[in-house]
Design a protein around this motif. Structure first.
Motif, PDB file in Angstrom:
ATOM      1  N   GLY A 485       6.247 -71.496  -3.571  1.00 42.54           N
ATOM      2  CA  GLY A 485       6.180 -70.974  -4.940  1.00 42.54           C
ATOM      3  C   GLY A 485       4.765 -70.765  -5.456  1.00 42.54           C
ATOM      4  N   LEU A 486       3.840 -70.435  -4.545  1.00 42.02           N
ATOM      5  CA  LEU A 486       2.447 -70.273  -4.957  1.00 42.02           C
ATOM      6  C   LEU A 486       2.061 -68.812  -5.180  1.00 42.02           C
ATOM      7  CD1 LEU A 486       0.883 -72.848  -2.429  1.00 42.02           C
ATOM      8  CD2 LEU A 486       1.605 -73.250  -4.795  1.00 42.02           C
ATOM      9  N   ALA A 487       3.028 -67.904  -5.060  1.00 37.40           N
ATOM     10  CA  ALA A 487       2.733 -66.476  -5.223  1.00 37.40           C
ATOM     11  C   ALA A 487       2.381 -66.187  -6.682  1.00 37.40           C
ATOM     12  CB  ALA A 487       3.930 -65.644  -4.787  1.00 37.40           C
ATOM     13  N   ASP A 488       1.520 -65.196  -6.884  1.00 33.18           N
ATOM     14  CA  ASP A 488       1.111 -64.793  -8.232  1.00 33.18           C
ATOM     15  C   ASP A 488       2.077 -63.702  -8.716  1.00 33.18           C
ATOM     16  OD1 ASP A 488      -0.072 -63.788 -10.506  1.00 33.18           O
ATOM     17  OD2 ASP A 488      -2.105 -63.831  -9.688  1.00 33.18           O
ATOM     18  N   GLU A 489       3.207 -64.160  -9.263  1.00 38.08           N
ATOM     19  CA  GLU A 489       4.286 -63.221  -9.561  1.00 38.08           C
ATOM     20  C   GLU A 489       3.876 -62.168 -10.587  1.00 38.08           C
ATOM     21  OE1 GLU A 489       8.202 -64.950 -10.217  1.00 38.08           O
ATOM     22  OE2 GLU A 489       8.757 -63.127 -11.314  1.00 38.08           O
ATOM     23  N   GLN A 490       3.098 -62.598 -11.581  1.00 40.97           N
ATOM     24  CA  GLN A 490       2.706 -61.643 -12.616  1.00 40.97           C
ATOM     25  C   GLN A 490       1.906 -60.488 -12.019  1.00 40.97           C
ATOM     26  OE1 GLN A 490       0.238 -63.235 -15.746  1.00 40.97           O
ATOM     27  NE2 GLN A 490       0.134 -61.223 -16.715  1.00 40.97           N
ATOM     28  N   PHE A 491       0.938 -60.832 -11.164  1.00 43.01           N
ATOM     29  CA  PHE A 491       0.121 -59.802 -10.519  1.00 43.01           C
ATOM     30  C   PHE A 491       1.004 -58.865  -9.699  1.00 43.01           C
ATOM     31  CE2 PHE A 491      -2.138 -58.092  -6.885  1.00 43.01           C
ATOM     32  CZ  PHE A 491      -3.339 -57.660  -7.410  1.00 43.01           C
ATOM     33  N   ILE A 492       1.909 -59.457  -8.926  1.00 41.83           N
ATOM     34  CA  ILE A 492       2.738 -58.650  -8.027  1.00 41.83           C
ATOM     35  C   ILE A 492       3.628 -57.706  -8.836  1.00 41.83           C
ATOM     36  CG2 ILE A 492       4.507 -58.760  -6.228  1.00 41.83           C
ATOM     37  CD1 ILE A 492       3.318 -61.652  -5.644  1.00 41.83           C
ATOM     38  N   ARG A 493       4.222 -58.233  -9.939  1.00 46.97           N
ATOM     39  CA  ARG A 493       5.095 -57.389 -10.759  1.00 46.97           C
ATOM     40  C   ARG A 493       4.309 -56.233 -11.376  1.00 46.97           C
ATOM     41  NH1 ARG A 493      10.234 -58.760 -11.569  1.00 46.97           N
ATOM     42  NH2 ARG A 493      10.869 -60.909 -11.122  1.00 46.97           N
ATOM     43  N   GLU A 494       3.096 -56.517 -11.798  1.00 44.69           N
ATOM     44  CA  GLU A 494       2.293 -55.474 -12.444  1.00 44.69           C
ATOM     45  C   GLU A 494       1.751 -54.453 -11.461  1.00 44.69           C
ATOM     46  OE1 GLU A 494      -0.881 -57.194 -14.693  1.00 44.69           O
ATOM     47  OE2 GLU A 494       0.508 -58.188 -16.074  1.00 44.69           O
ATOM     48  N   ARG A 495       1.254 -54.928 -10.307  1.00 44.23           N
ATOM     49  CA  ARG A 495       0.444 -54.048  -9.451  1.00 44.23           C
ATOM     50  C   ARG A 495       1.154 -53.567  -8.189  1.00 44.23           C
ATOM     51  NH1 ARG A 495      -5.065 -55.391 -10.310  1.00 44.23           N
ATOM     52  NH2 ARG A 495      -5.280 -56.174 -12.422  1.00 44.23           N
ATOM     53  N   CYS A 496       2.185 -54.252  -7.771  1.00 41.47           N
ATOM     54  CA  CYS A 496       2.759 -53.934  -6.464  1.00 41.47           C
ATOM     55  C   CYS A 496       4.203 -53.464  -6.603  1.00 41.47           C
ATOM     56  CB  CYS A 496       2.705 -55.158  -5.542  1.00 41.47           C
ATOM     57  SG  CYS A 496       1.050 -55.824  -5.372  1.00 41.47           S
ATOM     58  N   ASP A 497       4.701 -52.889  -5.525  1.00 41.08           N
ATOM     59  CA  ASP A 497       6.092 -52.459  -5.508  1.00 41.08           C
ATOM     60  C   ASP A 497       6.964 -53.708  -5.334  1.00 41.08           C
ATOM     61  OD1 ASP A 497       7.809 -49.666  -4.482  1.00 41.08           O
ATOM     62  OD2 ASP A 497       8.693 -51.665  -4.235  1.00 41.08           O
ATOM     63  N   TRP A 498       7.762 -53.991  -6.368  1.00 42.17           N
ATOM     64  CA  TRP A 498       8.493 -55.261  -6.384  1.00 42.17           C
ATOM     65  C   TRP A 498       9.538 -55.344  -5.287  1.00 42.17           C
ATOM     66  CZ3 TRP A 498       7.551 -59.909  -8.024  1.00 42.17           C
ATOM     67  CH2 TRP A 498       8.583 -60.848  -8.033  1.00 42.17           C
ATOM     68  N   SER A 499      10.216 -54.227  -5.025  1.00 44.03           N
ATOM     69  CA  SER A 499      11.270 -54.325  -4.012  1.00 44.03           C
ATOM     70  C   SER A 499      10.657 -54.492  -2.621  1.00 44.03           C
ATOM     71  CB  SER A 499      12.203 -53.110  -4.066  1.00 44.03           C
ATOM     72  OG  SER A 499      11.535 -51.969  -3.600  1.00 44.03           O
ATOM     73  N   GLU A 500       9.508 -53.849  -2.398  1.00 40.31           N
ATOM     74  CA  GLU A 500       8.826 -54.065  -1.111  1.00 40.31           C
ATOM     75  C   GLU A 500       8.358 -55.514  -1.003  1.00 40.31           C
ATOM     76  OE1 GLU A 500       7.085 -49.565  -0.260  1.00 40.31           O
ATOM     77  OE2 GLU A 500       5.813 -51.029  -1.264  1.00 40.31           O
ATOM     78  N   PHE A 501       7.915 -56.060  -2.138  1.00 43.01           N
ATOM     79  CA  PHE A 501       7.505 -57.458  -2.116  1.00 43.01           C
ATOM     80  C   PHE A 501       8.685 -58.351  -1.758  1.00 43.01           C
ATOM     81  CE2 PHE A 501       7.568 -61.527  -4.415  1.00 43.01           C
ATOM     82  CZ  PHE A 501       6.582 -62.189  -3.688  1.00 43.01           C
ATOM     83  N   GLU A 502       9.826 -58.089  -2.398  1.00 45.24           N
ATOM     84  CA  GLU A 502      11.001 -58.941  -2.133  1.00 45.24           C
ATOM     85  C   GLU A 502      11.401 -58.882  -0.664  1.00 45.24           C
ATOM     86  OE1 GLU A 502      13.737 -57.578  -5.210  1.00 45.24           O
ATOM     87  OE2 GLU A 502      13.720 -59.648  -5.974  1.00 45.24           O
TER      88      GLU A 502
END
Lengths: 959, 84
Positions: A485-502
């Protein structure tokens, strides 16, 4: 033109934002709080006398010359160690101060030789300047007392005198002239970070000492030159200055060694180079240098340089010197013949990552517009092509995300597959400085590099993985970050493709990617991997620096993607102190990639199949361009062996020595009918060439280099090309001989064409660079100042792309026949294949390549330190001498490849990165055994090379 | 010692298989286009020509994903013959 004088402010600049106003000698001045009175004075134009202070190191307060009086305060504080305060009223020149300073100078001079007229520092001596500044007219103490100046006092031996240490090839240490200001000691500590120097003894007996009272050459000194630069007297002096005298003019230019791209002042007397001095305003190096850039430029005047064009019919013939016109006409007619006979695609070119952007641009233009195909490649193929591909996929640009200054803001630094203190020394010093301030370090490397543990630097984690398991390691780090649970979720949601992240998070979270599961592959204990991952994810600004230990693998591109994933998942992109930082190898390898040196890309990383891009160049060049990708270097060699590729124009690259699987390279070259080599020397590739066009050095031409931080730096001509022409002129003349109507009068016109065709260079021009010093691309309407940090508010490609990174073991496996893994690397004093550095005094530090072997493996085979060993792989075998060390793990052997006789690439195989064909230099299964001397191949090779270098009418050239 | 040389054909098969191995690990909908796109983007026509000669003649050793992607790999124009 005159000598560039840089202002020495005495103490480093303060980075504070609050301003403080004070009065110095009646002048009001505002400076950042924390600034010293000395610096504030200098900013107001008042030079307080000083000897032990210089702005490259922190204040020390020992010389007592810079004293000032402050209204309302007692005594005479040192201006270097006293910070400014609001409303302070300072006087730098009073009767009392004058007396004290004169007294101090009298003491200094009473123990200093009075040979100013014949002293090498004459005209550049701070002691002399200060004697003048304080009005020294007499030395009341005389010169006869206790001293360090004379070998004998009245006939008796003077135990305090020490002879000059001339052991370093580039500078001398004369203790008789030392004033013990400690500037050299502090420069070695604070700037270089080597801690090779100290002050031994105490009181009047104090002396500067390399190591434990050793000679410089025997000490830990790395010869970076920082101490020489810091020295205010002739105590530490460049031998070139002693020999030639003081320079009279200088120009700022860019080093032609590694991808750090340090700025130097080339200090000249006429057309003679007196010395190279790192430029304080150089934004890559901030006034620092390494032994190569600072001192190892002697190759440019070396007797081995070939100055006349030469041709020969067969490679077994001796060379025949010809006129330039004859050489151009010969190449033009040969290439025309080859294309007529074998088809348009039968010829190609290789651009040089050692040459300028402008020269590289011209070579790819010659191939595309002149040859009419896309058969152009560059040495980045064999080093950082996976960086281009991997970062292009993940972020949308094929380059590092930061500037070098960024490291000053990092809290956790990951160094993977890189050895910056040897390979990128000036960045290495900047990194070590940050580590000494408390930043944490994680080293991922099969070998215990100097960074793992050196004075005042120790890695929090050294993950000494088995060569070839980078992807497994990086995915395991990601596994820990995601599952804990150390991922920076806020950054990922803002800057990255969320479904690719998932999708990616699900992939890395699988148990088979856990540190425990991959331990058997990597050989690294799981708890270390977990600890490192937690540190990186939670330790503040996290930055990743990597080198060829990442890219030169069959999964090089995958590892680059894994690095990008790791930066994104922890939110470490888009601000100072973070980012993904490829440490590029050659001085202009970033630039050569930017300039369209790859066979599938036009300048600016635009694919040749893109109609709009082709149209821009077709209009500009008045030709039709091919939309099909061309051959990469290794594909060219394959095609040559197959008989469909016949002619190659190689500018400034030695593929026979630097590319893997030497026998295959040799076979490919031998199968071609016209190989044209343009270089400074008859390099190894030239053994197989039919035409040799003499090249010019970076000192002999104008242009630009682009370093690892995307910084476009000017290269300035300081002397006439010894061969008569800059490399861009040679390419232009060749193009004209082939019927192309090129007419560039100056490289600035080539840059104008680049800017007109390539959006990321839109605002770049020589005028603009002169004004700005340097800029980092993209530099256009949107970012006119250039782009120190990329992807600030979002990624160039839009959303950051997480990509699954499945570990695939390389096909290169150890077995009964080849039970050890060979990996390769570099050493500080030598550069790449050594063509330059072997032709300088740098050879005193590394006269041969050695094979590092773990004591366990050595004992098993009866090999002792210094023994000749035979090193064999399925590709070939060579011999070199062993160096027994536990820096390598059991089962791993390591060597450098700086000397052609080593023939390290006879051993490396034809395996390569899946995406870019970047060769797998870093993993080769080998066996070693005791040997008597050179292998049959080495003997044959030497003989062929010797015969091949004969020039008709000249004595055989000896290297 | 003998040099275990690899023919260009063998290398092409290996390179194609390496590309397929990477894309095989990617989400299913990206695999075929990934392989075909990569080869289209980076392989020079004579390499693709050699590739199709191998595929068309049923050469052995290709990763199944390579063969599945072959339809989407651009067939290059016939070789521009020289005059020799």
């Amino acid at each position: 033109m005159s000598l560039i004088h840089e202002i020495d402010y005495g103490t480093p600049a303060s980075t504070a934002e609050t301003m403080v106003t004070l009065t110095i000698d009646g002048r009001d001045i505002s400076v950042p709080s924390g600034t010293s009175i000395m610096r504030a004075s200098m900013e107001a134009g008042i030079q307080v006398p000083k000897l032990c202070a210089t702005d490259m190191v922190d204040a020390f307060g020992s010389c007592r010359l810079c004293l000032v009086e402050i209204e309302g305060r007692n005594g005479t504080p040192a201006s270097c160690t006293t910070p400014v305060a609001p409303g302070m009223v300072v006087h730098t020149q009073t009767g009392r101060l004058k007396d004290i300073r004169r007294g101090v100078m009298e003491l200094y001079i009473s123990d200093h030789p009075l040979d100013c007229l014949t002293c090498a520092a004459n005209g550049d001596c701070e002691l002399q300047d200060m004697a003048g500044a304080v009005g020294l007219r007499d030395v009341r103490y005389g010169y006869e007392g206790d001293n360090h100046v004379r070998a004998r006092n009245n006939g008796d031996i003077n135990a305090k005198w020490m002879p000059k240490d001339e052991s370093n090839p580039y500078f001398t240490y004369d203790p008789a002239k030392c004033i013990v200001c400690s500037r050299c000691v502090r420069a070695c500590e604070e700037v270089q970070g080597t801690f090779a120097l100290t002050i031994e003894g105490r009181g009047f007996g104090s002396r500067v000492s390399p190591g434990m009272h050793e000679h410089f050459i025997e000490s830990e000194c790395v010869s970076c030159g920082a101490c020489v630069q810091a020295c205010p007297t002739a105590t530490l002096t460049e031998k070139s200055v002693i020999e030639i005298g003081q320079p009279e003019h200088s120009l700022v230019t860019t080093c032609a060694y590694c991808g750090v791209g340090c700025s130097f002042k080339a200090e000249m007397r006429g057309e003679e180079l007196v010395r190279m001095v790192p430029w304080k305003d150089g934004k890559a190096n901030r006034g620092h240098s390494c032994v190569k850039g600072r001192f190892a430029y002697g190759y440019s005047m070396h007797k081995d340089r070939i100055l006349n064009p030469m041709i020969r019919e067969k490679i077994s013939d001796p060379w025949r010197e010809v006129t330039w016109e004859e050489a151009y006409a010969h190449v033009a007619s040969e290439f025309r013949r080859l294309q007529y006979q074998y088809g348009r695609d039968a010829v190609g070119g290789i651009t040089s990552s050692r040459c300028t952007n402008e020269e590289t641009y011209l070579v790819q233009k010659l191939v595309r517009a002149g040859f009419g195909n896309n058969n152009v490649d560059t040495c980045a193929r064999v080093c950082h092509s996976p960086t281009g591909y991997g970062l292009g996929q993940a972020f949308g640009t094929s380059a590092g995300t930061q500037d070098f200054d960024s490291v000053e803001h990092s809290d956790v630094v990951v160094v993977i597959g890189a050895n910056p203190t040897d390979g990128h020394p000036v960045f290495g010093s900047r990194l070590k400085k940050r580590l000494r301030q408390g930043a944490k370090l994680i080293v991922i490397d099969p070998r215990r590099t100097d960074l793992v543990k050196s004075p005042h630097v120790e890695a929090a984690y050294h993950l000494a993985l088995k060569p070839g398991t980078n992807v497994a390691m990086m995915t395991a780090l990601a596994h820990v970050i995601v599952t804990e649970g150390l991922a920076d979720e806020q950054f990922i949601r803002e800057r990255c493709d969320w479904s690719e992240f998932e999708d990616w998070a699900g992939f890395v979270a699988e148990e088979r990617h856990s540190p425990e599961a991959v331990e058997t592959l990597t050989g690294v204990p799981a708890h270390l991997v977990r600890g490192a991952a937690r540190l990186f994810a939670t330790g503040g600004n996290g930055a990743i620096y990597y080198g060829l230990g990442v890219t030169e693998h069959s999964q090089g591109s995958t590892t680059v993607m894994a690095i990008a994933n790791l930066a994104m998942v922890t939110g470490n992109i888009g601000r100072p102190g973070v980012g993904v930082n490829p440490l590029r190898g050659q001085n202009n390898v970033q630039g050569s990639c930017d300039m369209g040196s790859f066979p599938h890309e036009l300048p600016g990383y635009r694919h040749v199949a893109d109609d709009a891009t082709r149209e821009i160049f077709e209009k500009m060049w008045g030709v039709t361009l091919s939309s099909e990708p061309g051959l990469r270097i290794n594909n060219m060699l394959d095609a040559a062996v197959d008989g469909t590729f016949k002619g190659l124009y190689i500018q400034g690259e030695d593929i026979l020595q630097s590319d893997p699987d030497t026998r295959h390279v040799a076979a490919g070259l031998a199968a071609m009918e016209c190989v044209v080599v343009q270089d400074l020397f008859l390099n190894e590739t030239a053994n197989y060439a039919h035409v040799f066009l003499p090249g010019s050095t970076f000192l002999e031409k104008d242009g630009t280099f682009t370093n690892a931080e995307r910084r476009i730096n000017r290269v300035r001509k300081v002397m006439t090309p010894k061969n008569g022409y800059a490399d861009w002129e040679v390419t232009q003349n060749l193009a004209q001989a082939m019927g192309l109507a090129w007419n560039y009068a100056h490289p600035s016109e080539i840059m104008d064409e680049i800017a007109a065709t390539t959006p990321s260079f839109a605002l770049v021009s020589y005028d603009y660079l002169d004004r700005m010093g340097s800029v980092q691309w993209p530099c256009n309407e949107k970012t006119p100042q250039g782009s120190p940090i990329m992807h600030i508010d979002g990624f160039v490609r839009g959303k950051g792309k997480f990509i699954r990174t499945e570990y695939v073991a390389t096909d290169e496996r150890t077995g009964a026949r080849f039970p050890l893994l060979l990996t390769t690397g570099r050493i500080l004093s030598q550069y790449n294949v050594g063509a330059q550095t072997r032709r300088t005094d740098n050879v005193v530090w590394h006269e041969e390549d050695r094979l590092e072997v773990h004591p366990h493996d050595a004992e098993l085979r009866g090999i002792r330190d210094g023994d000749w060993v035979r090193l064999a792989s399925r590709s070939g075998d060579t011999t070199l001498r062993a160096l027994i060390t536990d820096r390598v793990a059991p089962g791993v052997v390591y060597t450098t490849f700086h000397h052609p006789t080593t023939q390290a690439n006879v051993i490396t195989t034809d395996f390569s990165d899946w995406a870019t064909n970047c060769p797998e230099y870093k993993v080769t299964a080998v066996q070693i055994s005791p040997s008597n001397g050179p292998s049959e191949w080495q003997v044959e090779y030497d003989e062929q090379a010797r015969r091949s270098r004969r020039i008709a009418g000249k004595l055989e050239a000896a290297e | 010692m003998s040099h275990d040389s690899t023919s260009t054909e063998d290398k092409l098969i290996r390179m194609a298989n390496q590309i397929a191995t990477f894309f095989e690990s990617q989400p299913e909908q990206e695999r075929i286009d990934g392989v075909a796109g990569h080869i289209n983007k980076f392989w020079e026509p004579r390499m693709r020509r050699q590739f199709f000669e191998l595929v068309d003649n049923g050469a052995k050793g290709f990763h199944p994903l390579v063969l599945n992607a072959a339809q989407r790999i651009r067939r290059p124009a016939p070789a521009q013959a020289g005059h020799g």
